[in-house]
Design an enzyme around this catalytic site. Structure first.
Site, PDB file in Angstrom:
ATOM      1  N   GLU A   1      50.686  33.676  35.387  1.00 41.50           N
ATOM      2  CA  GLU A   1      50.246  34.798  34.546  1.00 41.50           C
ATOM      3  C   GLU A   1      49.172  35.505  35.343  1.00 41.50           C
ATOM      4  OE1 GLU A   1      47.937  37.030  32.713  1.00 41.50           O
ATOM      5  OE2 GLU A   1      47.326  35.344  31.445  1.00 41.50           O
TER       6      GLU A   1
ATOM      7  N   CYS B   1      43.284  40.376  31.143  1.00 44.52           N
ATOM      8  CA  CYS B   1      44.542  40.816  31.760  1.00 44.52           C
ATOM      9  C   CYS B   1      45.290  41.772  30.842  1.00 44.52           C
ATOM     10  CB  CYS B   1      45.421  39.609  32.074  1.00 44.52           C
ATOM     11  SG  CYS B   1      44.727  38.518  33.326  1.00 44.52           S
TER      12      CYS B   1
END
Length: 467
Positions: A242, A276
């Site tokens: 990720e 993010c």
């Protein structure tokens, strides 16, 4: 050999991870780096723990997850203060993060066993059954920005699966990593089921190569993901990544403009812009661009950066002085490329790595600086002539993690859901992670999924039994 009567050799001082409070610049707690012997002992302990933990019942595993949730809740304020001191998030948001972690442990305790139910099939040669079985010790390389949540969304499914976890946390948040291990041990986890490894990034390659590690998961930068993927590939080990994101936040004329503006501010400045899935690029239809920019500017100007321990602060400092310097360099490059900083995006005077919230316009989308992830409370705002232009802008970056779209037109909604290149899309809402739903991206934002049943299954052996 030491000669008789000669002085003893000098003692080697262990390397230390010393946290620096980004709100004050003052050093905090120190944690010694593991020696080679200590690290090997942790790996041996993990292998031994897995041999026993893999055979435990779901009832035993879920009971442990429930007790871990209780530990997080009982120690919420202490845990939150550690995170605030180590990486600067507001105490309010740190407390919310800890509570979210407790919820994730409970979710997998209550819903997880159903996700592991075997499936039956009829084949030409007779019946077959697919079973979910554990694989072994899993290494997690985790970042500082959500120092508990990022770890827990790996740890909870790992424990339920019958695997064991080894955490290599970010250097900035070693205190958080140690605290997570304390909570899990205090909940009664057998020795070795979950361990924090106080080691530098330079030792990750060797860990991945160690035959006692069966898989690795990383949340972090694109560069870190490349290194971990290369090491995992060389050793033929499963990896989930990720990585970064430059998430679009698209607003169309049919949207509730006030709601969109309110959520755009939160989506950009949450965690001081260091997420993010923060909305980083506001893409607004030309018909409402001026109205959106006026309201968004007023709201962003009102964002208050201050002491993260003060509930009145909307955001704290950036995680470090280094992170602030990186951001200022990015903003400078964007302006030299033609971007215009309307306001903010400046280092605030005094102690701490504080920065003001700001807005950039007219950034050339194809400039290298605009193709990077901006990990700070500064938004880029773009004008799109129509839905085709909006989607093209949204997709014109190397990342594909999340996205947020604001429309009340069902045809537009279908276009966004189908055509935006991202692992996740939120409609008329700010994107957020949840233990119930899969989380992850495409393109250079990584591969694989965390959370939900898919995150649980990533590091399990789907074994088919015939007969």
């Amino acid at each position: 050999m030491q000669e008789a009567g000669s002085p003893p050799p000098p003692m080697r001082c262990p390397s230390m991870f010393t946290s620096i409070n980004p709100a004050t610049g003052q050093p905090g707690a120190s944690i010694p780096e593991l020696t080679a012997a200590e690290l090997d002992d942790r790996l041996a302990r993990a292998a031994s723990a897995y041999a026993a933990w893999r055979t435990t019942s779901y009832a035993e595993r879920t009971a442990l997850l429930e007790r871990i949730a209780e530990q997080f809740e009982a120690n919420a304020h202490e845990l939150a203060e550690i995170a605030t001191r180590e990486m600067g998030k507001t105490l309010t948001s740190a407390l919310a993060e800890v509570q979210k972690c407790a919820g994730a442990f409970r979710h997998y305790a209550q819903e997880g066993p159903a996700m592991l139910a075997p499936a039956s099939f009829e084949t030409a040669s007779g019946p077959a059954t697919a079973r979910w079985l554990p694989m072994g010790p899993v290494l997690a390389v985790m970042p500082w920005n959500f120092p508990y949540w990022q770890v827990v969304r790996f740890a909870a499914p790992t424990i339920l699966a019958g695997n064991v976890g080894l955490l290599k946390h970010a250097s900035l948040t070693q205190g958080c990593g140690a605290a997570i291990e304390r909570m899990i041990v205090a909940a009664g986890a057998p020795s070795g089921v979950f361990q924090n490894l106080a080691i530098p990034s330079g030792k990750v390659d060797a860990l991945i190569a160690d035959p006692r590690i069966v898989a690795v998961t990383l949340t972090g930068s694109e560069g870190a993901g490349i290194k971990v993927a290369e090491a995992a590939g060389r050793n033929l080990k499963k990896v989930v990544l990720e990585l970064g994101g430059s998430d679009p936040f698209i607003v169309m004329p049919s949207a509730d403009l006030d709601a969109a503006v309110q959520q755009a501010v939160t989506a950009r400045v949450q965690n001081t812009g260091q997420s993010c899935i923060c909305a980083k690029r506001m893409i607004v239809h030309a018909d409402i661009y001026d109205a959106f920019l006026d309201r968004f500017s007023a709201a962003m100007r009102a964002v208050k950066a201050g002491d993260p321990m003060d509930p009145a602060s909307d955001m704290g400092p950036l995680s470090s002085e280094e992170q602030r310097r990186t951001t200022l360099d990015q903003l400078d490059a964007m302006q030299r490329a033609g971007g215009k900083l309307l306001f903010g995006g400046e280092a605030l005077p005094g102690k701490g790595a504080y920065m003001s919230a700001g807005i950039l316009v007219d950034v050339p989308i194809d400039h290298p600086a605009a193709q990077e992830e901006l990990f700070a409370p500064v938004a880029m705002v773009f004008k799109a002539a129509d839905i085709d232009a909006a989607i093209a802008l949204a997709n014109d970056v190397p990342f594909g993690l999340g996205s947020s779209v604001w429309t009340n037109d069902p045809v537009e909604r279908e276009r966004f859901e189908r055509d935006i290149e991202a692992g996740m899309t939120a409609v008329n809402a700010m994107l957020a992670s949840s233990p119930e739903a899969p989380f992850g991206g495409i393109k250079r934002s990584g591969h694989g999924r965390e959370l939900g049943p898919y995150g649980l299954h990533e590091f399990m052996n789907l074994k088919t039994v015939f007969g």
